[in-house]
Design a protein around this motif. Structure first.
Motif, PDB file in Angstrom:
ATOM      1  N   PHE A 165      -5.525  21.500   4.662  1.00 39.99           N
ATOM      2  CA  PHE A 165      -4.281  20.941   4.149  1.00 39.99           C
ATOM      3  C   PHE A 165      -3.741  19.850   5.078  1.00 39.99           C
ATOM      4  N   LEU A 166      -3.753  20.107   6.381  1.00 43.93           N
ATOM      5  CA  LEU A 166      -3.239  19.125   7.331  1.00 43.93           C
ATOM      6  C   LEU A 166      -4.058  17.842   7.302  1.00 43.93           C
ATOM      7  N   LEU A 167      -5.372  17.961   7.106  1.00 49.23           N
ATOM      8  CA  LEU A 167      -6.223  16.772   6.996  1.00 49.23           C
ATOM      9  C   LEU A 167      -5.893  15.982   5.728  1.00 49.23           C
ATOM     10  N   LEU A 168      -5.659  16.692   4.625  1.00 46.11           N
ATOM     11  CA  LEU A 168      -5.288  16.011   3.386  1.00 46.11           C
ATOM     12  C   LEU A 168      -3.944  15.310   3.532  1.00 46.11           C
ATOM     13  N   PHE A 169      -3.021  15.951   4.228  1.00 52.88           N
ATOM     14  CA  PHE A 169      -1.720  15.307   4.445  1.00 52.88           C
ATOM     15  C   PHE A 169      -1.872  14.055   5.299  1.00 52.88           C
ATOM     16  N   ALA A 170      -2.715  14.109   6.321  1.00 50.13           N
ATOM     17  CA  ALA A 170      -2.956  12.936   7.162  1.00 50.13           C
ATOM     18  C   ALA A 170      -3.549  11.799   6.330  1.00 50.13           C
ATOM     19  N   LEU A 171      -4.445  12.139   5.395  1.00 51.42           N
ATOM     20  CA  LEU A 171      -5.022  11.118   4.524  1.00 51.42           C
ATOM     21  C   LEU A 171      -3.962  10.516   3.612  1.00 51.42           C
ATOM     22  N   MET A 172      -3.095  11.377   3.055  1.00 49.50           N
ATOM     23  CA  MET A 172      -2.015  10.877   2.211  1.00 49.50           C
ATOM     24  C   MET A 172      -1.099   9.937   2.986  1.00 49.50           C
ATOM     25  N   MET A 173      -0.761  10.309   4.207  1.00 45.95           N
ATOM     26  CA  MET A 173       0.129   9.483   5.020  1.00 45.95           C
ATOM     27  C   MET A 173      -0.504   8.128   5.318  1.00 45.95           C
ATOM     28  N   GLN A 174      -1.804   8.124   5.625  1.00 43.11           N
ATOM     29  CA  GLN A 174      -2.498   6.869   5.894  1.00 43.11           C
ATOM     30  C   GLN A 174      -2.512   5.980   4.649  1.00 43.11           C
ATOM     31  N   LEU A 175      -2.762   6.579   3.478  1.00 42.90           N
ATOM     32  CA  LEU A 175      -2.774   5.803   2.241  1.00 42.90           C
ATOM     33  C   LEU A 175      -1.404   5.218   1.936  1.00 42.90           C
ATOM     34  N   TYR A 176      -0.355   6.019   2.146  1.00 42.98           N
ATOM     35  CA  TYR A 176       0.987   5.506   1.870  1.00 42.98           C
ATOM     36  C   TYR A 176       1.393   4.411   2.851  1.00 42.98           C
ATOM     37  N   LEU A 177       0.918   4.478   4.073  1.00 41.41           N
ATOM     38  CA  LEU A 177       1.163   3.385   5.014  1.00 41.41           C
ATOM     39  C   LEU A 177       0.496   2.103   4.533  1.00 41.41           C
ATOM     40  N   GLN A 178      -0.737   2.222   4.017  1.00 41.52           N
ATOM     41  CA  GLN A 178      -1.422   1.057   3.461  1.00 41.52           C
ATOM     42  C   GLN A 178      -0.696   0.546   2.226  1.00 41.52           C
ATOM     43  N   ILE A 179      -0.195   1.465   1.384  1.00 38.29           N
ATOM     44  CA  ILE A 179       0.575   1.071   0.201  1.00 38.29           C
ATOM     45  C   ILE A 179       1.800   0.270   0.617  1.00 38.29           C
ATOM     46  N   CYS A 180       2.463   0.744   1.661  1.00 33.62           N
ATOM     47  CA  CYS A 180       3.668   0.069   2.140  1.00 33.62           C
ATOM     48  C   CYS A 180       3.340  -1.340   2.615  1.00 33.62           C
ATOM     49  N   LYS A 181       2.252  -1.504   3.342  1.00 35.51           N
ATOM     50  CA  LYS A 181       1.858  -2.831   3.829  1.00 35.51           C
ATOM     51  C   LYS A 181       1.562  -3.772   2.665  1.00 35.51           C
ATOM     52  N   ILE A 182       0.803  -3.273   1.668  1.00 31.52           N
ATOM     53  CA  ILE A 182       0.465  -4.112   0.518  1.00 31.52           C
ATOM     54  C   ILE A 182       1.719  -4.469  -0.265  1.00 31.52           C
ATOM     55  N   ALA A 183       2.634  -3.502  -0.422  1.00 31.53           N
ATOM     56  CA  ALA A 183       3.865  -3.755  -1.167  1.00 31.53           C
ATOM     57  C   ALA A 183       4.715  -4.819  -0.476  1.00 31.53           C
ATOM     58  N   PHE A 184       4.786  -4.779   0.843  1.00 32.27           N
ATOM     59  CA  PHE A 184       5.521  -5.799   1.592  1.00 32.27           C
ATOM     60  C   PHE A 184       4.901  -7.167   1.365  1.00 32.27           C
ATOM     61  N   ARG A 185       3.566  -7.213   1.413  1.00 28.88           N
ATOM     62  CA  ARG A 185       2.882  -8.499   1.236  1.00 28.88           C
ATOM     63  C   ARG A 185       3.116  -9.048  -0.174  1.00 28.88           C
ATOM     64  N   HIS A 186       3.036  -8.161  -1.189  1.00 26.87           N
ATOM     65  CA  HIS A 186       3.273  -8.598  -2.558  1.00 26.87           C
ATOM     66  C   HIS A 186       4.713  -9.094  -2.735  1.00 26.87           C
ATOM     67  N   ALA A 187       5.643  -8.382  -2.133  1.00 27.48           N
ATOM     68  CA  ALA A 187       7.052  -8.765  -2.259  1.00 27.48           C
ATOM     69  C   ALA A 187       7.291 -10.142  -1.654  1.00 27.48           C
ATOM     70  N   GLN A 188       6.645 -10.403  -0.528  1.00 26.15           N
ATOM     71  CA  GLN A 188       6.798 -11.711   0.110  1.00 26.15           C
ATOM     72  C   GLN A 188       6.191 -12.821  -0.747  1.00 26.15           C
ATOM     73  N   GLN A 189       5.033 -12.554  -1.353  1.00 26.86           N
ATOM     74  CA  GLN A 189       4.384 -13.547  -2.208  1.00 26.86           C
ATOM     75  C   GLN A 189       5.233 -13.850  -3.443  1.00 26.86           C
ATOM     76  N   ILE A 190       5.788 -12.775  -4.036  1.00 28.25           N
ATOM     77  CA  ILE A 190       6.633 -12.976  -5.219  1.00 28.25           C
ATOM     78  C   ILE A 190       7.884 -13.769  -4.849  1.00 28.25           C
ATOM     79  N   ALA A 191       8.455 -13.465  -3.687  1.00 32.67           N
ATOM     80  CA  ALA A 191       9.662 -14.166  -3.254  1.00 32.67           C
ATOM     81  C   ALA A 191       9.392 -15.655  -3.052  1.00 32.67           C
TER      82      ALA A 191
END
Length: 293
Positions: A165-191
């Protein structure tokens, strides 16, 4: 009967009812057939079974006389399968969100409904296999000293589940960090492309960050303490510690529909139509963007 057992049973009843509502909305609304809603339905089904498992566990442990080993193992297996499917469905939703941003141009052609159905079916078969483990020997009914806090699961096997379970949570956290980075980049491009003012971009990214914090924070607060306690504790520890950590973990299945279903605009519309026959004029029809995470 312990008040803690009654609380878990009541929580299970509420969890089952809430997630049954989500499944009913998804089933009776033809427009909610996209892969994303299939994953939300998988999560709701897993949490529904978890709620029923809590009620069944209460009935087996506190109401069934004389106690039945087969019934106890079956109830424990149902809980293991349901909560495993719940965590795996959360991971699948995370992966789906990541792919929808990372492969935005090809996402809709690659993530077909058939492909998603096959992945969900494979995931459920794996989780059902986990649920069969107590019946196949992962139990301490013949050696009470080997029991974990997750009776009738042994301490060693509970540790394996907790580490997984802890390994799966670590994977989820890593994916959401990547999601956050991509979302920031998309927001900047749209702006830049649409010449939005800085405050509009800041509002969008803040909303994405708040959603991200809500998802990860709720999941961590509900499950991490219980997972860590499962690693260090055994059946000799006071039961009140186990109950006080297990109850918040089960409440995660009560919160999941609010985060993943009831906050979705399409599901909100279906609920308004089912309950009131109309959609309020104040309802926001703004489409979700990548900045919403």
């Amino acid at each position: 009967v312990s008040p803690w057992d009654i609380a878990l049973c009541a929580t299970g009843t509420a969890v089952a009812g809430e997630n049954a509502l989500v499944l009913a909305v998804l089933f009776y609304t033809p427009s909610l057939r996209a892969p994303m809603f299939l994953l939300i339905g998988s999560l709701a089904l897993a949490d529904l079974l978890a709620g029923l498992g809590l009620v069944a566990n209460f009935a087996v442990r506190d109401l069934l006389r004389p106690p039945s080993e087969a019934a106890e193992l079956a109830a424990a297996g149902l809980l293991l399968a349901a909560f495993s499917a719940s965590v795996c469905s959360l991971l699948a939703i995370t992966v789906d969100r990541y792919l929808s941003l990372y492969n935005a141009l090809t996402y809709h052609s690659e993530r077909t409904l058939g492909f998603t159905c096959a992945m969900v079916l494979l995931m459920w078969l794996l989780c059902l296999g986990v649920g069969l483990l107590p019946l196949l020997g992962w139990n301490c009914l013949r050696d009470q000293s080997a029991c974990s806090i997750l009776r009738p699961v042994t301490k060693d096997n509970a540790a394996v589940l907790a580490v997984t379970f802890l390994l799966l949570f670590a994977l989820m956290m890593q994916l959401y960090l990547q999601i956050c980075k991509i979302a920031f980049r998309h927001a900047q491009q749209i702006a830049v492309q649409h010449q939005f003012i800085a405050t509009a971009q800041a509002t969008s990214t803040r909303k994405g960050l708040s959603t991200l914090s809500l998802i990860l924070g709720t999941f961590a607060l509900c499950w991490i303490p219980f997972a860590i306690y499962s690693l260090v504790a055994d059946s000799s520890y006071p039961a009140v510690y186990t109950y006080s950590l297990a109850l918040p973990a089960t409440c995660n299945s009560l919160i999941n529909p609010i985060i993943y279903a009831f906050r979705n605009p399409d599901i909100q519309k279906s609920l308004w139509l089912a309950c009131c026959g109309c959609i309020p004029s104040t309802f926001s029809s703004r489409p979700r963007t990548s900045s919403d995470v």
